[in-house]
Structure formats: structure tokens, C-alpha cells
Design a protein around this motif. Structure first.
Motif, PDB file in Angstrom:
ATOM      1  N   GLN A  26      73.144 114.662 -70.970  1.00 57.01           N
ATOM      2  CA  GLN A  26      72.296 114.048 -71.993  1.00 57.01           C
ATOM      3  C   GLN A  26      72.047 114.967 -73.171  1.00 57.01           C
ATOM      4  N   SER A  28      68.815 115.630 -75.832  1.00 56.19           N
ATOM      5  CA  SER A  28      67.389 115.359 -75.985  1.00 56.19           C
ATOM      6  C   SER A  28      66.912 115.928 -77.316  1.00 56.19           C
ATOM      7  N   ARG A  57      72.006 109.338 -73.334  1.00 56.85           N
ATOM      8  CA  ARG A  57      72.857 109.610 -72.171  1.00 56.85           C
ATOM      9  C   ARG A  57      74.219 108.940 -72.391  1.00 56.85           C
ATOM     10  N   SER A  62      73.064 104.976 -73.324  1.00 56.14           N
ATOM     11  CA  SER A  62      71.684 104.530 -73.517  1.00 56.14           C
ATOM     12  C   SER A  62      70.897 105.544 -74.345  1.00 56.14           C
ATOM     13  N   GLN A  64      66.776 106.455 -75.106  1.00 55.50           N
ATOM     14  CA  GLN A  64      65.373 106.211 -74.769  1.00 55.50           C
ATOM     15  C   GLN A  64      64.500 106.903 -75.795  1.00 55.50           C
ATOM     16  N   SER A  66      60.430 107.804 -76.497  1.00 52.80           N
ATOM     17  CA  SER A  66      59.088 107.794 -75.929  1.00 52.80           C
ATOM     18  C   SER A  66      58.155 108.601 -76.810  1.00 52.80           C
ATOM     19  N   THR A  74      57.991 103.633 -72.861  1.00 53.74           N
ATOM     20  CA  THR A  74      59.283 104.144 -73.279  1.00 53.74           C
ATOM     21  C   THR A  74      60.142 102.955 -73.689  1.00 53.74           C
ATOM     22  N   SER A  76      63.888 101.560 -74.424  1.00 44.79           N
ATOM     23  CA  SER A  76      65.277 101.876 -74.096  1.00 44.79           C
ATOM     24  C   SER A  76      66.216 100.980 -74.878  1.00 44.79           C
ATOM     25  N   VAL A  78      70.417 100.070 -75.178  1.00 44.06           N
ATOM     26  CA  VAL A  78      71.688 100.219 -74.489  1.00 44.06           C
ATOM     27  C   VAL A  78      72.793  99.736 -75.416  1.00 44.06           C
TER      28      VAL A  78
END
Length: 91
Positions: A26, A28, A57, A62, A64, A66, A74, A76, A78
Motif C-alpha cells: 500500500q 499511505s 492498495r 482501492s 480509503q 479517513s 472511512t 472507500s 474501488v
């Protein structure tokens, strides 16, 4: 750390601390905003209630998002595979 920008409130300036981490699983990105009064030369005060985190990811394509604020869900997203098609077939 980004440059100082004038906020929507003309009496305040804001900037953000950006922190990214990369791994095979992932990516971040954390965004922590800092706020200060206009004309103040300090580093500002971190506004942790407005902190955002994005996690992408590649395995499942996907994303996310938050927020640190309590009670925030959160969100999400896709991605679906791209399929070549005639432009008028999307409408």
C-alpha cells in the motif's frame, strides 16, 4: 511541509505537513494542517481534528479516505478495470 496559504477566513493562514509511506502492499498519505493568525511568524498550531489519511492498495485497486475526527466514517473507493468502448456507449 507546504507553503503558507491564506485560508477562507482572511485572518488566518494555513499549511499542511504531508507524510507518505510506501510499501509493496500500500501507499499511505497523511495530511496534518497547521493554522496561524495572519502576520504571525510562528510555525502555527496543528489542527489534528482536520487530519486526513489516504490509503491506496494496488492489489484490489482501492482507495480509503479517513478523517481523525471522531464519528467520521472511512470512505472507500474501488477502481473498476478499464474497458475500451465507443464514447457514445457510456451515455
Amino acid at each position: 511541509m507546504t507553503l503558507w496559504l491564506q485560508g477562507t477566513d482572511a485572518k488566518k493562514q494555513m499549511r499542511a505537513q504531508l507524510q507518505a509511506t510506501f510499501s509493496a502492499q500500500q501507499v499511505s498519505l497523511d495530511i496534518v494542517p497547521f493554522v496561524r493568525e495572519m502576520g504571525n511568524l510562528s510555525n502555527g498550531v496543528a489542527s489534528l481534528t482536520e487530519q486526513l489519511q489516504f490509503i491506496f492498495r494496488p492489489a484490489d485497486a482501492s482507495l480509503q479516505m479517513s478523517s481523525v475526527q471522531s464519528g467520521q466514517k472511512t470512505i472507500s473507493f474501488v477502481c473498476k478495470p478499464w474497458v475500451k468502448q465507443k464514447w457514445w456507449s457510456i451515455y
